[in-house]
Design an enzyme around this catalytic site. Sequence first.
Site, PDB file in Angstrom:
ATOM      1  N   HIS A 143      86.478 -82.966  10.632  1.00  0.00           N
ATOM      2  CA  HIS A 143      85.269 -83.785  10.499  1.00  0.00           C
ATOM      3  C   HIS A 143      84.799 -84.267  11.869  1.00  0.00           C
ATOM      4  CE1 HIS A 143      84.773 -84.288   6.149  1.00  0.00           C
ATOM      5  NE2 HIS A 143      86.087 -84.319   6.054  1.00  0.00           N
ATOM      6  N   ASP A 150      82.798 -83.277   3.089  1.00  0.00           N
ATOM      7  CA  ASP A 150      83.292 -83.738   1.795  1.00  0.00           C
ATOM      8  C   ASP A 150      82.094 -83.782   0.857  1.00  0.00           C
ATOM      9  OD1 ASP A 150      85.808 -84.068   2.875  1.00  0.00           O
ATOM     10  OD2 ASP A 150      85.544 -86.207   3.266  1.00  0.00           O
ATOM     11  N   GLU A 215      92.709 -81.529  -1.453  1.00  0.00           N
ATOM     12  CA  GLU A 215      91.485 -82.301  -1.710  1.00  0.00           C
ATOM     13  C   GLU A 215      90.427 -81.381  -2.317  1.00  0.00           C
ATOM     14  OE1 GLU A 215      90.267 -83.983   2.003  1.00  0.00           O
ATOM     15  OE2 GLU A 215      91.936 -85.400   2.095  1.00  0.00           O
ATOM     16  N   HIS A 218      86.989 -81.322  -0.146  1.00  0.00           N
ATOM     17  CA  HIS A 218      86.957 -80.963   1.277  1.00  0.00           C
ATOM     18  C   HIS A 218      86.739 -79.466   1.471  1.00  0.00           C
ATOM     19  CE1 HIS A 218      88.386 -81.257   5.572  1.00  0.00           C
ATOM     20  NE2 HIS A 218      88.653 -79.981   5.324  1.00  0.00           N
TER      21      HIS A 218
END
Length: 235
Positions: A143, A150, A215, A218
């Site tokens: 990120h 996300d 996740e 993600h």
Amino acid sequence: MKRWLALGLCALLMFAPIGSAARAMEYVDYDWELSADEKVMRDAGFIEVHQANGLIWVKLMYGTTDNIAGYDLYGDLKRAYLHPSAALALGRAQRLLYAQDSTLALCVKDAARPLRVQQALWDALPDPSLRGYLANPKTGSLHNYGIAVDVTLVNARTGEELDMGCPVDTLDAISQPRYEQKFLKEGKLTQQQLDNRLLLRSVMTQAGFQTIPNEWWHFQTMNRAQAKQASTLIP
């Protein structure tokens, strides 16, 4: 100049799907005084996601108090930026989603993230055992390079988020794709929740994103070594 740009965009959006015009115009019709973070991201060549596709919703969770830190970490940063590779892939994913179901849209919950915010999140983790959900700020997150996003699915008209079995940033095994079949059998995930995740995963991977095992929200376009070569870390 701003007026003519806005008029030109209006003409381009006359035949766009309902809902796209408002979000695209939001990008054009904002105050031209950018925040310090936005200036850094622009200088790094990052793209505001509405330039890639005006249908995409943006609800930056770290710009609210509804996150693991419990306070607004972003301040003046209200728009989502990404490295061009990720921004263009996100635009492709939205087009793929629209082709499959025009009532749905992608919603960005986080995109390019300053390194200082990564440190604040790291410090806010309630238990060291949860650090598997967050990159160490000493090495940096994808990120921080604008390579990761996300994202979830929402109603294209209202922005209401679909049920994915747990919210974005849930630090629990229920968030991990590798356990989805197990939780489905145990009744901890419903078939509809899993189908929502699979639809999101399908359009994102078709568009060029990679997934991670822990996740569901993600997605990234490069690994860490590639990101260090191709992008700039946002301090």
